[in-house]
Enzyme design. Structure first.
Site, PDB file in Angstrom:
ATOM      1  N   SER A  33       2.341 -28.367  18.791  1.00 34.30           N
ATOM      2  CA  SER A  33       2.523 -29.923  19.148  1.00 34.30           C
ATOM      3  C   SER A  33       1.624 -30.794  18.493  1.00 34.30           C
ATOM      4  O   SER A  33       1.669 -31.774  18.029  1.00 34.30           O
ATOM      5  CB  SER A  33       2.886 -30.226  20.676  1.00 34.30           C
ATOM      6  OG  SER A  33       1.238 -29.712  21.244  1.00 34.30           O
ATOM      7  N   SER A  81       5.595  -1.307 -12.675  1.00 29.88           N
ATOM      8  CA  SER A  81       6.068  -0.643 -11.496  1.00 29.88           C
ATOM      9  C   SER A  81       5.235   0.518 -11.013  1.00 29.88           C
ATOM     10  O   SER A  81       4.566   1.104 -12.022  1.00 29.88           O
ATOM     11  CB  SER A  81       7.662  -0.172 -11.907  1.00 29.88           C
ATOM     12  OG  SER A  81       7.460   0.536 -13.192  1.00 29.88           O
ATOM     13  N   GLU A 114      -2.643   1.063   1.135  1.00 30.30           N
ATOM     14  CA  GLU A 114      -1.761  -0.421   1.616  1.00 30.30           C
ATOM     15  C   GLU A 114      -0.314   0.270   1.914  1.00 30.30           C
ATOM     16  O   GLU A 114       0.279   1.030   1.529  1.00 30.30           O
ATOM     17  CB  GLU A 114      -1.749  -1.324   0.439  1.00 30.30           C
ATOM     18  CG  GLU A 114      -3.116  -1.571  -0.233  1.00 30.30           C
ATOM     19  CD  GLU A 114      -2.883  -2.521  -1.130  1.00 30.30           C
ATOM     20  OE1 GLU A 114      -2.021  -3.030  -1.679  1.00 30.30           O
ATOM     21  OE2 GLU A 114      -3.892  -2.471  -2.267  1.00 30.30           O
ATOM     22  N   LYS A 116       3.653  -0.137   1.721  1.00 30.89           N
ATOM     23  CA  LYS A 116       4.375  -0.488   0.802  1.00 30.89           C
ATOM     24  C   LYS A 116       5.452  -1.281   1.350  1.00 30.89           C
ATOM     25  O   LYS A 116       6.439  -1.101   1.706  1.00 30.89           O
ATOM     26  CB  LYS A 116       4.837   0.762  -0.116  1.00 30.89           C
ATOM     27  CG  LYS A 116       5.905   0.193  -1.376  1.00 30.89           C
ATOM     28  CD  LYS A 116       5.996   1.554  -2.290  1.00 30.89           C
ATOM     29  CE  LYS A 116       6.749   1.060  -3.318  1.00 30.89           C
ATOM     30  NZ  LYS A 116       7.930   0.086  -3.240  1.00 30.89           N
ATOM     31  N   GLU A 174       3.966  -9.580  -2.294  1.00 33.41           N
ATOM     32  CA  GLU A 174       5.651  -9.434  -1.723  1.00 33.41           C
ATOM     33  C   GLU A 174       6.008 -10.449  -0.739  1.00 33.41           C
ATOM     34  O   GLU A 174       5.160 -10.600   0.167  1.00 33.41           O
ATOM     35  CB  GLU A 174       5.610  -7.965  -1.255  1.00 33.41           C
ATOM     36  CG  GLU A 174       7.031  -7.143  -1.024  1.00 33.41           C
ATOM     37  CD  GLU A 174       7.475  -6.399  -2.193  1.00 33.41           C
ATOM     38  OE1 GLU A 174       6.592  -6.430  -3.239  1.00 33.41           O
ATOM     39  OE2 GLU A 174       8.518  -5.796  -2.426  1.00 33.41           O
TER      40      GLU A 174
END
Ligand SMILES: NC(=O)n1nc(-c2ccco2)nc1N
Length: 324
Positions: A33, A81, A114, A116, A174
């Protein structure tokens, strides 16, 4: 500087700080708020003085009008990739290839591990700390200009939280839709007799490729950075993990599950730990990503055609098909 301009600057600084606390550190200092009150105070001041509106003001997240289509953007650095591994043996083989290639090597090499994330890969460009452009990965060489839509993703800062930003910084990561937001979106679509999405990845892709940013703005999208592309005038640390920490320090959200691992056994332990956590993460992942941590070693290892020699995705076995 006029008093109004001072008020506007102070409100922008305060709102950016609270966006960072809430969306990046997951540690809000004020109730929603109070945030809304400050936001509407800034909105009102800008409406009284439109000449003072700037593109990076927290009020300027949602673009004006739908676009007719998406312009193409060519990535200055291809968005690579990843090669895949589906077993421990393939991870051991990955490690051996690295050892062979680097020859002189400490026996315990450091890796940044990490989750994915299973969303849409995007590239976000900041110039002098201001978000100026965003693109999808596309085919790795060219992607679609989704700047207006990316600006509506609440945890992506419109301005980096630093007094001396680099001239250029490309952040890659991502965009994904958490499970709870996906379920709610499909529930609402069903109630309105609209089409539902098959899975959170499709929902994220569909939401980012909306021609009307007002629609994207209503979708529960989240961004996590996982690498840096082009930079100019940035004095970056020498390892990938430290670079992710730096990104977080300037306001860019980074996944909280990322860990440093020493040697293959710790990498495999991380993979199993994340696999065990997978059902309760609250967002879809399809494996882990294992990266050589030292940038100097990444550069020595280079890439095979488009995929890097210094990183590999260790995927989970395909989940049994959801029976609806
Ligand atoms: N999808 C995902 O979560 N990724 N993807 C990379 C990546 C792709 C190329 C270099 O790094 N890293 C992570 N965490």
């Amino acid at each position: 500087m006029t008093d109004i301009q001072n008020q506007i600057n102070q409100l922008r600084k305060t709102l950016r700080h609270h966006e960072y606390q809430y969306h990046v550190l997951d540690n809000p200092e004020i109730p929603d708020s109070e945030y809304d009150r400050l936001f509407h105070q800034l909105k009102a001041l800008e409406q009284q003085h439109p000449e003072l509106i700037t593109v990076d003001s927290p009020t300027q997240r949602v673009g004006a009008k739908p676009s007719a289509g998406f312009a193409q953007i060519t990535h200055e650095l291809p968005m690579l990739s990843l090669d895949n591994a589906f077993s421990d043996e393939e991870i051991y083989a990955f490690m051996k290839r690295i050892q062979d290639r680097l020859m002189s090597l400490p026996d315990n090499l450091e890796f940044c591990c990490e989750p994915k994330l299973d969303g849409l890969a995007v590239s976000i460009l900041y110039e002098n700390g201001v978000l100026v452009q965003a693109a999808t990965r596309g085919d790795g060489m060219t992607g679609e200009d989704i700047t207006l839509n990316i600006r509506t993703v609440r945890n992506i800062p419109l301005q980096l939280l630093t007094d001396n930003p680099p001239a250029r910084l490309e952040v890659r990561g991502e965009v994904f839709m958490p499970q709870a937001g996906f379920d709610k979106l499909n529930e609402e679509a069903l109630a309105k007799g609209e089409k539902t999405f098959a899975n959170p990845r499709n929902a994220a892709a569909g939401s980012l490729r909306q021609l009307d940013p007002k629609i994207t703005s209503q979708r529960p999208l989240v961004f996590n950075a996982y690498s840096i592309g082009i930079t100019q005038g940035a004095d970056l640390p020498p390892t990938h993990y430290e670079r992710l920490q730096w990104l977080e320090s300037v306001g860019i959200p980074v996944n909280s599950e990322i860990r440093l691992c020493n040697g293959t056994e710790e990498v495999l332990k991380f993979y199993r730990a994340i696999q065990a956590k997978r059902p309760n993460l609250g967002y879809d992942i399809d494996g882990t990503v294992v990266k050589v941590n030292a940038i100097s070693l990444q550069e020595r290892l280079g890439f095979i055609s488009k995929a890097p020699r210094w990183a590999i995705a260790y995927k989970f076995p395909a989940q049994e098909e959801m029976t609806v």
